[in-house]
Write a protein that holds these residues in place. Structure first.
Motif, PDB file in Angstrom:
ATOM      1  N   ASN A 250       0.864  -1.213   0.117  1.00  0.00           N
ATOM      2  CA  ASN A 250       0.217  -0.007  -0.034  1.00  0.00           C
ATOM      3  C   ASN A 250       0.857   1.313   0.073  1.00  0.00           C
ATOM      4  O   ASN A 250       0.396   2.446  -0.317  1.00  0.00           O
ATOM      5  CB  ASN A 250      -1.208   0.106   1.266  1.00  0.00           C
ATOM      6  N   TRP A 253       1.573   2.228  -3.596  1.00  0.00           N
ATOM      7  CA  TRP A 253       0.265   2.885  -4.546  1.00  0.00           C
ATOM      8  C   TRP A 253       0.478   4.238  -4.950  1.00  0.00           C
ATOM      9  O   TRP A 253      -0.344   4.480  -6.044  1.00  0.00           O
ATOM     10  CB  TRP A 253      -0.820   2.755  -3.552  1.00  0.00           C
ATOM     11  N   PHE A 271      -3.240  -3.371  -7.915  1.00  0.00           N
ATOM     12  CA  PHE A 271      -3.005  -3.383  -6.760  1.00  0.00           C
ATOM     13  C   PHE A 271      -4.588  -3.994  -6.377  1.00  0.00           C
ATOM     14  O   PHE A 271      -5.691  -3.890  -7.125  1.00  0.00           O
ATOM     15  CB  PHE A 271      -3.200  -1.935  -5.932  1.00  0.00           C
ATOM     16  N   PRO A 279      -7.325   2.847  -0.012  1.00  0.00           N
ATOM     17  CA  PRO A 279      -6.098   2.480  -0.506  1.00  0.00           C
ATOM     18  C   PRO A 279      -5.287   1.955   0.555  1.00  0.00           C
ATOM     19  O   PRO A 279      -4.331   1.251   0.512  1.00  0.00           O
ATOM     20  CB  PRO A 279      -5.609   3.802  -1.219  1.00  0.00           C
TER      21      PRO A 279
END
Length: 334
Positions: A250, A253, A271, A279
Motif C-alpha cells: 500500500n 500505490w 493493486f 487505499p
C-alpha cells in the motif's frame, strides 16, 4: 494477510506468447508517448480514503493556488492519512499542525463550536485555509502560485517574496517538487497517462522470477534462495531499473498516476484491497503484462506465475515514475 488466488496458472503456450511479445510491446508503447496526462479535474477513484474524500474535494477548491490533489498530497506526505499522528516536534493530527500554528490558523471546519487538531473535519479545512492564507501573502510574486504557496509553507512567505519566487534553498525546492509530484498520484487525469520507459526492463526482471516458490517477506536475497513475496517482487523489479519503491504494497500505490482499467500498459503495478474505497487497505500487488494478466507472487505454497487481474478486490493501478517513487514518504525504521 495475502490474497488467495483462485485462478490457476496460464497455459504454457500463452506464457510463451507473453514472453515473445511483452518487451517489444512495452517499448512500442513507451516510444509512442504523445503529450502529458492533462490537468487534474478532481481526485482519482480510490486515491483518497473515502472518509476523507468529501473534505479534500470541498476544501481543495478553497482558492486558486490549491486543488484537491495538491491538498491530498500534502496530507499524505504529512501523516499518511493518520488522524492520530504525532511527530517528535509535537506536530499533531492528519495535517501535522504544531500547537502554535494551530492556535493562530486552526478553524472550526465542521461548525461544531470546537477547533480540534485531532479531528480531520477541522484539520483538513484548516490545512486548506492555511495554504490559501500563504497564497495571499505571495500572490504578487512572479511564477506558479501553487509553487510559491508551497515554498511559503516550507520556508516562510518573507523568503519567497524576497527571492521573487521559490528561493534557492534545497530543502524548499525539494519540498515543492515532492508535493507537486505526489499530487499526480491523486489526480483524475483528463487524458491518457504517459507510458513508462522503464517498464519493459522491470518486466524482464519479473519474468526471470517465474516459477520460483513464493516466500512471505521475501526480498530475493541469496539467503532466501532468490524468493519473493508480492511487494518484494515489485520493489526488486523496479530496483533493477534504478527506481526505488517502498517495501509494502500500500506504500507503493502513490508511486505515480493511476491509469484507468482500459488504459493499462505492461509494467503498471496492479493493486488489490479489502476495501475498494480505501487505499490503506491494499494487501496485494502484481506487475501488469497485458491481456488482463499480471506476473504475480500469490501466496505461500504457490510459485510466481501469470494470473488474471480482474478479481473482486482489484482497486486500481499505478504507472510508476522515478519522480513519483522519490516523492513518497518513507516510514521510519521504528
Amino acid at each position: 494477510m495475502r490474497k488467495y488466488w483462485v485462478a490457476g496458472g496460464v497455459g504454457v503456450g500463452l506464457v510463451l506468447c507473453f514472453l515473445a511479445l511483452l518487451v517489444a510491446g512495452t517499448y512500442t508503447a513507451a516510444a509512442g508517448l504523445a503529450g502529458g496526462a492533462g490537468r487534474a479535474v478532481g481526485l482519482a477513484k480510490g486515491a483518497v480514503p473515502a472518509s476523507y474524500q468529501p473534505l479534500v474535494q470541498k476544501w481543495g477548491n478553497l482558492c486558486p493556488a490549491i486543488n484537491p490533489a495538491l491538498l491530498a498530497a500534502q496530507l499524505y506526505q504529512e501523516s499518511g492519512w493518520n488522524p492520530r499522528a504525532q511527530s517528535p516536534a509535537a506536530a499533531q493530527g492528519i495535517a501535522q499542525f504544531i500547537p502554535g500554528t494551530w492556535a493562530s490558523h486552526g478553524i472550526d471546519g465542521n461548525g461544531d463550536g470546537r477547533r480540534d487538531v485531532w479531528d480531520p473535519a477541522d484539520a483538513i479545512p484548516s490545512a486548506a485555509s492555511y495554504d490559501c492564507e500563504l497564497a495571499k501573502y505571495v500572490k504578487d510574486v512572479p511564477g506558479d502560485p501553487a509553487h510559491n504557496m508551497l515554498a511559503a509553507y516550507n520556508a516562510g512567505a518573507y523568503r519567497v517574496i524576497k527571492a521573487g519566487g521559490v528561493p534557492a534553498i534545497s530543502e524548499t525546492q525539494n519540498y515543492v517538487k515532492i508535493i507537486t509530484t505526489l499530487a499526480k498520484s491523486f489526480e483524475a487525469p483528463v487524458g491518457r497517462v504517459p507510458a513508462s520507459r522503464q517498464a519493459a526492463a522491470a518486466i524482464t526482471f519479473a519474468q526471470e522470477q517465474l516459477g520460483k516458490p513464493y516466500l512471505w517477506g521475501g526480498n530475493g536475497t541469496p539467503d532466501q534462495d532468490g524468493r519473493f513475496d508480492c511487494s518484494g517482487l515489485t520493489k526488486a523489479a523496479y530496483h533493477s531499473v534504478d527506481i526505488e519503491l517502498p517495501r509494502v504494497a500500500n506504500d507503493q500505490w502513490n508511486a505515480g498516476p493511476h491509469p484507468k482499467r482500459d488504459e493499462l500498459l505492461p509494467g503498471d503495478l496492479v493493486f488489490f484491497a479489502h476495501d475498494l474505497n480505501d487505499p490503506r487497505s491494499i494487501h496485494h500487488v502484481g506487475i501488469y503484462v497485458g491481456g488482463g494478466y499480471m506476473i504475480n507472487a500469490p501466496y505461500t505454497g504457490a510459485v510466481i506465475r501469470f494470473d488474471k487481474i480482474d478479481t473482486p478486490d482489484y482497486i486500481g493501478a499505478t504507472r510508476v515514475t522515478e519522480d513519483g517513487a522519490k516523492a513518497l514518504p518513507r516510514p521510519n525504521a521504528a
